[in-house]
Design an enzyme around this catalytic site. Sequence first.
Site, PDB file in Angstrom:
ATOM      1  N   LYS A  10      -4.200  -1.620  14.228  1.00 32.43           N
ATOM      2  CA  LYS A  10      -3.643  -0.472  14.949  1.00 32.43           C
ATOM      3  C   LYS A  10      -4.246  -0.394  16.358  1.00 32.43           C
ATOM      4  CE  LYS A  10      -2.793   2.103  10.701  1.00 32.43           C
ATOM      5  NZ  LYS A  10      -3.349   1.120   9.731  1.00 32.43           N
ATOM      6  N   GLU A  13       0.833  -1.199   0.000  1.00 28.33           N
ATOM      7  CA  GLU A  13       0.000   0.000   0.000  1.00 28.33           C
ATOM      8  C   GLU A  13       0.872   1.256   0.000  1.00 28.33           C
ATOM      9  OE1 GLU A  13      -0.800   2.149   3.249  1.00 28.33           O
ATOM     10  OE2 GLU A  13      -1.148   0.496   4.659  1.00 28.33           O
TER      11      GLU A  13
END
Length: 311
Positions: free
Chosen positions: A162, A28
């Site tokens: 995260k 990404e």
Amino acid sequence: MENATSLVVVSAEVRAALAAGRPVVALETTVLAHGLPRPRNREAADAMEAAVRSGGAVPAHVAVLDGRLRIGLDARALDRLSEGQDVAKCSTRDLAARLASGLPGATTAAATLFAAGLAGIRFMATGGIGGVHRGGETSLDWSADLHELQRARLALVCSGAKIILDLPRTLEVLETMGVTVAGCGTDEFPGFYTARTGLAVPRLDGPVALARLVRHQAMLGWPSAVLLANPPPAAALAPDELEPLIEEALAQARADGIAGPAETPYLLRRIAQASGGRSVAVNQALLTANARLAAEVAAAFSALDTQRNQL
């Protein structure tokens, strides 16, 4: 009727690797445009590509540039993404609009999974996935990464989700969506900056074992992704020192009216400042480690394919 092939440009190197059956790892680009400060973002891009190559695969960064979804970027394109002020964060819902505008866009994990699927790439690496945000049970603020993992027939190596998110709910949603999750040499689901969350996952050791998991899921024809959760390196932060930083960052985000796609980059910047840059160093290290492991698993997967074809 037009289809995606007119909008997708695969680099010559990636195209040749796919045609020859050699392993390719998609990467990404949101981390370059919005996740890391300069010049660390550009250094991270080179480190990830080098790690993929050292692991035996071809790297394929993904981005929207000049009205095309590009898979496999050269140095000039990576410079543009790392230095540009007009590079938007693009999830799957944003791709069509950004392509139509002709303006540059950096792809999230979700958009990269989608693009990799279009190109026939089987493996991807990132830092940490998005998930259910804190308070997401009422706000319904869930990352598109979860939905794309439900329908992407790829293997994604990451350092869990995260830690700014609601990790228990994120794992529950992954289970509900049928996404296979395995710990890479760990029996705990990592929390991006930290290796320890207390959330149990099945453990597998080594690229061959991980590749066998991916192979058997592909043989079953299961329609969702395999999430390979690789703990961050030894420099990882401890959960008890991270939580106060997260709470402070969340409070400031609310005070500043930050929400939606802007929230995660904002929170990561605040945590980086509060940790004296330690979180940025961990982020860089885990990105490289995940890229290398994804390449090693992809290479092992290709070897299993070769052995199977020789039987």
